[in-house]
Design a protein around this motif. Structure first.
Motif, PDB file in Angstrom:
ATOM      1  N   ILE A 148       0.817  -1.207   0.000  1.00 42.49           N
ATOM      2  CA  ILE A 148       0.000   0.000   0.000  1.00 42.49           C
ATOM      3  C   ILE A 148       0.854   1.261   0.000  1.00 42.49           C
ATOM      4  CG2 ILE A 148      -1.486   1.385   1.531  1.00 42.49           C
ATOM      5  CD1 ILE A 148      -3.067  -1.205   2.080  1.00 42.49           C
ATOM      6  N   GLU A 149       1.929   1.262   0.751  1.00 40.98           N
ATOM      7  CA  GLU A 149       2.748   2.478   0.848  1.00 40.98           C
ATOM      8  C   GLU A 149       3.485   2.788  -0.450  1.00 40.98           C
ATOM      9  OE1 GLU A 149       6.563   1.618   3.289  1.00 40.98           O
ATOM     10  OE2 GLU A 149       5.092   0.116   3.902  1.00 40.98           O
ATOM     11  N   TYR A 150       3.543   1.820  -1.377  1.00 42.48           N
ATOM     12  CA  TYR A 150       4.223   2.034  -2.651  1.00 42.48           C
ATOM     13  C   TYR A 150       3.263   2.434  -3.775  1.00 42.48           C
ATOM     14  CZ  TYR A 150       8.278  -0.324  -0.565  1.00 42.48           C
ATOM     15  OH  TYR A 150       9.339  -0.678   0.226  1.00 42.48           O
ATOM     16  N   ILE A 151       1.979   2.380  -3.529  1.00 41.07           N
ATOM     17  CA  ILE A 151       0.997   2.700  -4.574  1.00 41.07           C
ATOM     18  C   ILE A 151       1.043   4.189  -4.880  1.00 41.07           C
ATOM     19  CG2 ILE A 151      -1.462   2.779  -5.130  1.00 41.07           C
ATOM     20  CD1 ILE A 151      -1.809   0.219  -3.527  1.00 41.07           C
ATOM     21  N   THR A 152       1.148   4.527  -6.158  1.00 41.86           N
ATOM     22  CA  THR A 152       1.295   5.921  -6.582  1.00 41.86           C
ATOM     23  C   THR A 152       0.018   6.427  -7.255  1.00 41.86           C
ATOM     24  OG1 THR A 152       2.129   5.338  -8.780  1.00 41.86           O
ATOM     25  CG2 THR A 152       3.748   5.503  -6.989  1.00 41.86           C
ATOM     26  N   THR A 153       0.015   7.730  -7.499  1.00 46.45           N
ATOM     27  CA  THR A 153      -1.110   8.343  -8.206  1.00 46.45           C
ATOM     28  C   THR A 153      -1.253   7.757  -9.602  1.00 46.45           C
ATOM     29  OG1 THR A 153      -0.800  10.409  -6.981  1.00 46.45           O
ATOM     30  CG2 THR A 153      -2.084  10.532  -9.009  1.00 46.45           C
ATOM     31  N   ASP A 154      -0.120   7.534 -10.282  1.00 40.88           N
ATOM     32  CA  ASP A 154      -0.161   6.951 -11.629  1.00 40.88           C
ATOM     33  C   ASP A 154      -0.742   5.544 -11.613  1.00 40.88           C
ATOM     34  OD1 ASP A 154       0.867   9.208 -12.789  1.00 40.88           O
ATOM     35  OD2 ASP A 154       2.947   8.518 -12.762  1.00 40.88           O
TER      36      ASP A 154
END
Length: 331
Positions: free
Chosen positions: A92-98
């Motif tokens: 989850i902490e690596y999920i980006t807007t893109d």
């Protein structure tokens, strides 16, 4: 990739640095890492990381339960977020807007979903990531920069007086007649209807107490016709179930949401009236109340809305009334 590393470092250091120090750290890391190429060696999540994602989702759903969200809403939240996590397949902490933009785009294309449906998904994900940010599980909310999807406003239909009379005439039992009369008169939600007990109804005052969203109680009111039909219905009952509406056959169990929706849909089909469902009675009541001059704040109170904007979405102003008002006030 660089942003993920920086975000992870910032997240870890948040416990030890103040806001200004975090900004300096963020700027420094970006300048230093700008001179390096970083290659991601492993993209698949480990079993441990997947469990960590699931644990955060469970905590989020628990918070929604405490806030008073219905089981149906919580199930929708769960399925929507689980589908996103499985598709993106990152911690989850690596999920980006893109990542989220691509997910929403692919979701729309693969399911041929409407803009309204896609925006509903966006709202659920926004609620999830906002909670993660508030609870300090992530440093920044990646979906904040994804704006509300513009949708075409559809004027939703209400039941005309004629349609309601046809529905009345096609009721072949006093229970269903009482049910649609109560829905039409009070504008209560179907979930509130099925939770009503006989003791919740004060016949002398023609009112009843319902438990709405967030476990908030409110009083709603019904007309004389509804009172008469409800009393006749209760006279036919020989069971000891405290529920206001029960099934026809033993053991006379409390009607559930699916049962009410199915029965009203069948009633609409038998009456050759399209799209009849419990919520349509609620919208009709709100619209009629506004058209007859009830202040919007009072309609809001009857419907149990926290925000008046929600009430305005339910209450359409009849076009013929607009025409008469124009002639009265403008000429």
């Amino acid at each position: 990739m660089k942003s993920r590393i920086i975000n992870k470092i910032n997240s870890k250091m948040k416990l030890y640095l103040d806001e200004n120090q975090l900004l300096i750290l963020d700027e420094t890391l970006r300048k230093i890492l700008d001179d390096f190429d970083i290659v991601e060696c492993e993209t698949e999540m480990t079993v441990k990381e997947s469990k960590e994602n699931s644990a955060l989702l469970i905590n989020f759903l628990a918070s929604k339960h405490i806030e008073g969200c219905s089981e149906r809403t919580i199930l929708y939240y769960r399925s929507t977020i689980e589908k996103m996590l499985e598709t993106i397949n990152k911690r989850i902490e690596y999920i980006t807007t893109d990542d989220l933009r691509k997910y929403l785009t692919d979701y729309k294309n693969s399911t041929n979903a409407s803009k309204t449906t896609v925006d509903n998904v966006r709202r659920v994900l926004s609620s999830f990531f906002s909670w993660l940010e508030d609870e300090d599980y992530i440093l920044k909310n990646p979906i904040r920069r994804i704006r509300k999807i513009k949708t075409r406003k559809v004027v939703k239909e209400v039941l005309s007086d004629e349609n309601f009379e046809v529905l009345r005439d096609n009721c072949d039992n006093i229970r269903d007649l009482s049910m649609i009369e109560l829905l039409n008169s009070t504008g209560i939600r179907v979930g509130e209807l099925v939770n009503l007990n006989i003791d919740d109804v004060l016949f002398n005052e023609r009112e009843c107490v319902v438990l709405g969203k967030g476990d908030s109680e409110r009083t709603v009111y019904f007309d004389a016709k509804t009172k008469i039909h409800l009393l006749k219905y209760l006279e036919t009952r020989d069971d000891d179930n405290p529920a206001l509406f029960v099934s026809f056959k033993k053991p006379y169990e409390r009607l559930g949401i699916n049962g009410v929706e199915r029965r009203i849909r069948e009633l609409g089909n038998d009456s050759n009236i399209k799209k009849v469902h419990p919520h349509k009675f609620r919208r009709t009541m709100a619209t009629n109340a506004i058209d007859k001059g009830m202040p919007i704040e009072q309609v809001q109170k009857l419907l149990g809305h926290v925000q008046i904007d929600t009430t305005m979405q339910y209450a359409m102003v009849n076009q013929s009334n607009v025409k008469r008002a124009h002639r009265k006030y403008i000429g």
